[in-house]
Write a protein that holds these residues in place. Structure first.
Motif, mmCIF file in Angstrom:
data_model
loop_
_atom_site.group_PDB
_atom_site.id
_atom_site.type_symbol
_atom_site.label_atom_id
_atom_site.label_comp_id
_atom_site.label_asym_id
_atom_site.label_seq_id
_atom_site.Cartn_x
_atom_site.Cartn_y
_atom_site.Cartn_z
ATOM 1 N N TRP A 104 30.046 -8.251 -0.013
ATOM 2 C CA TRP A 104 28.689 -8.772 0.175
ATOM 3 C C TRP A 104 28.311 -9.759 -0.932
ATOM 4 O O TRP A 104 27.786 -10.837 -0.665
ATOM 5 N N SER A 107 30.420 -13.153 -0.796
ATOM 6 C CA SER A 107 30.367 -13.990 0.406
ATOM 7 C C SER A 107 29.540 -15.267 0.224
ATOM 8 O O SER A 107 29.941 -16.330 0.733
ATOM 9 N N VAL A 137 26.313 -14.358 7.568
ATOM 10 C CA VAL A 137 27.527 -13.725 7.036
ATOM 11 C C VAL A 137 27.237 -12.271 6.672
ATOM 12 O O VAL A 137 28.029 -11.365 6.974
ATOM 13 N N VAL A 141 28.916 -8.840 7.887
ATOM 14 C CA VAL A 141 29.481 -7.864 6.951
ATOM 15 C C VAL A 141 28.918 -6.474 7.244
ATOM 16 O O VAL A 141 29.656 -5.478 7.247
#
Length: 209
Positions: A104, A107, A137, A141
Motif C-alpha cells: 500500500w 504503490s 490502485v 490492493v
C-alpha cells in the motif's frame, strides 16, 4: 447456514479475545469502523473517495492499534504467547500485515515513477489526477488483499473457513462499533487495558455448559 453463522461467531470472538486487549486499540477500531461505514456508503457513489477514506483513515487507525498499542507479551487471560497467537491467526497476522501495508505504502511511488502503471492508466497530469489514480490502485490492493487471503484459506484450511473470514472482514465495521463504542470512555477514565470481564464470563459459561 447455521454452521456458517456459528463459525462466523467463533472467528469474531477469537479475534476479539486474542487481539484486542488495549483500550487504545479498541478505540482506534471504533474510529476505523465508523470511517469504514462512511467508505461503504461512498462505494455506491464514488469508489475513489471510498478507497481514500478506507486506506488513509480506516486502515491506518486500525493497524496502528495492532502494531503500536496491542500488548505483545504473554496473554494470561487466554493463556497464550504472542507467538502462538500470531501462528494461529486466521487472517492477516502482523507479519502478513507488514507485507500488505508495504504494498500500500509503495504503490504511490510506483505510480509516480511510471505514470501509466505498466500501461494500465492514462498518465496523470495534475496532483488531483495522481491522487485519484492512487486511490484506484489502493482499491485494487484492498480487494486483492481480501481475495488473496480468502483463496489462500481455501487451500490451507477449507473453503468454508475462507468464506467465513471474508464475511467477517466485510462485516467487522458493524460488529466493531457494537463491541468497542465504550472503549474511548474507558480510555478517558485511564483504563489502558481491557480487564477482560467478558472473557472471564464467557469462560465460566463454557465451563458450566
Amino acid at each position: 447456514m447455521k454452521r456458517f453463522m456459528t463459525a462466523l461467531r467463533t472467528q469474531r470472538w477469537d479475534d476479539h479475545r486474542y487481539y484486542h486487549h488495549s483500550r487504545i486499540n479498541q478505540s482506534l477500531h471504533f474510529v476505523s469502523a465508523f470511517s469504514f461505514l462512511v467508505g461503504y456508503a461512498f462505494m455506491f457513489v464514488d469508489p475513489v473517495k471510498a478507497a481514500l477514506i478506507g486506506w488513509l483513515v480506516s486502515m491506518t487507525t486500525r493497524q496502528a492499534g495492532h502494531f503500536f498499542f496491542e500488548p505483545k507479551g504473554y496473554d494470561h487471560l487466554n493463556q497464550a504467547t504472542h507467538e502462538h497467537k500470531e501462528e494461529i491467526k486466521v487472517g492477516y497476522n502482523l507479519q502478513r500485515k507488514v507485507v500488505l501495508m508495504t504494498i500500500w505504502a509503495l504503490s504511490p511511488l510506483v505510480l509516480y515513477l511510471d505514470p501509466t502503471l505498466f500501461g494500465l492508466f492514462v498518465p496523470w497530469s495534475s496532483p488531483a489526477d495522481f491522487m485519484r489514480q492512487v486511490a484506484k490502485v489502493w482499491l485494487a490492493v484492498g480487494i486483492g488483499g481480501l481475495l488473496f487471503r480468502t483463496i489462500h484459506l481455501f487451500f490451507i484450511r477449507d473453503v468454508e473457513t475462507g468464506l467465513v473470514w471474508m464475511t467477517k472482514i466485510l462485516t467487522d465495521p458493524f460488529s466493531d462499533l457494537k463491541l468497542y463504542y465504550k472503549a474511548p470512555i474507558y480510555l478517558l477514565k485511564g483504563e489502558l487495558i481491557d480487564p477482560g470481564l467478558d472473557l472471564i464470563e464467557h469462560g465460566m459459561e463454557e465451563k458450566h455448559a
